[in-house]
Scaffold this motif. Structure first.
Motif, mmCIF file in Angstrom:
data_model
loop_
_atom_site.group_PDB
_atom_site.id
_atom_site.type_symbol
_atom_site.label_atom_id
_atom_site.label_comp_id
_atom_site.label_asym_id
_atom_site.label_seq_id
_atom_site.Cartn_x
_atom_site.Cartn_y
_atom_site.Cartn_z
ATOM 1 N N GLU A 230 -3.327 6.414 3.291
ATOM 2 C CA GLU A 230 -4.669 6.273 2.326
ATOM 3 C C GLU A 230 -4.376 5.042 1.667
ATOM 4 O O GLU A 230 -5.612 4.416 1.509
ATOM 5 C CB GLU A 230 -5.077 7.648 1.519
ATOM 6 C CG GLU A 230 -5.159 8.646 2.419
ATOM 7 C CD GLU A 230 -5.672 9.884 1.463
ATOM 8 O OE1 GLU A 230 -6.132 9.552 0.053
ATOM 9 O OE2 GLU A 230 -6.052 11.025 2.020
ATOM 10 N N GLU B 23 -5.087 2.349 3.940
ATOM 11 C CA GLU B 23 -6.553 2.318 4.424
ATOM 12 C C GLU B 23 -7.404 1.670 3.387
ATOM 13 O O GLU B 23 -8.307 0.760 3.689
ATOM 14 C CB GLU B 23 -7.051 3.841 4.707
ATOM 15 C CG GLU B 23 -8.485 3.790 5.101
ATOM 16 C CD GLU B 23 -8.663 5.415 5.385
ATOM 17 O OE1 GLU B 23 -9.908 5.817 5.157
ATOM 18 O OE2 GLU B 23 -7.949 6.369 5.210
ATOM 19 N N ASP B 24 -7.192 1.994 2.230
ATOM 20 C CA ASP B 24 -7.885 1.161 0.908
ATOM 21 C C ASP B 24 -7.798 -0.198 0.997
ATOM 22 O O ASP B 24 -8.677 -0.825 0.632
ATOM 23 C CB ASP B 24 -7.334 2.052 -0.470
ATOM 24 C CG ASP B 24 -8.003 3.385 -0.558
ATOM 25 O OD1 ASP B 24 -8.846 3.780 -0.001
ATOM 26 O OD2 ASP B 24 -7.505 4.079 -1.303
#
Length: 165
Positions: free
Chosen positions: A23, A26-27
């Motif tokens: 995550e 992804e950010d």
């Protein structure tokens, strides 16, 4: 020290830590996309400014540049919404695609053949349906209710068959 390694090696801990790391990556990717969209938007504004400062400017040449800027703004908004809500708004994607198709029609319309007009018409119809159908036709899962429970229907049928026998 050993307890730390044992806690890390537990399957659910590894999955959680791997999920958090992915995550985070992804950010970072979405943040890079946001920066690139911002730079592209600034460049598009600069291009429009240069076009406006020319002596002989045609409105027909400026319209696609403005529409391109609107597309970038919509993509920027879509990316920000994704960062906030962690979901992609398909209606916003369809609207942006409709704007992009409109831009291509404005730019290339004089060079179209009759079959191109049919293809653009079909594409526009499909995009319009993709925007309209999920938004207004489908019922959300939260509002969906079954009028009669299936168990009651089976029980009533069973009672009717027993009475008939």
């Amino acid at each position: 020290m050993r307890d730390k390694f044992r806690n890390i090696l537990r399957p659910h801990e590894i999955h959680r830590q791997l999920g958090n790391f992915l995550e985070f990556l992804e950010d970072i990717i979405v943040l890079i996309l946001l920066i690139l969209l911002f730079v592209l938007s600034l460049y598009a504004l600069y291009d429009i400014f240069l076009s406006l400062t020319k002596a002989k400017v045609k409105v027909y040449d400026l319209i696609p540049k403005f529409i391109y800027l609107f597309i970038l703004v919509e993509l920027f908004r879509l990316t920000i919404q994704y960062l906030k809500e962690r979901r992609i708004d398909t209606s916003l994607i369809v609207k942006t695609t409709l704007i992009a198709v409109l831009r291509e029609i404005i730019i290339k319309a004089p060079h179209f053949k009759p079959l191109d007009y049919i293809g653009i018409g079909v594409l526009t119809l499909i995009l319009a349906l993709m925007y309209y159908v999920p938004k207004y036709i489908f019922v959300s899962e939260e509002k969906f209710e079954i009028k009669q429970k299936p168990q009651r229907l089976k029980a009533r049928r069973l009672a009717r068959t027993i009475k008939e026998e």
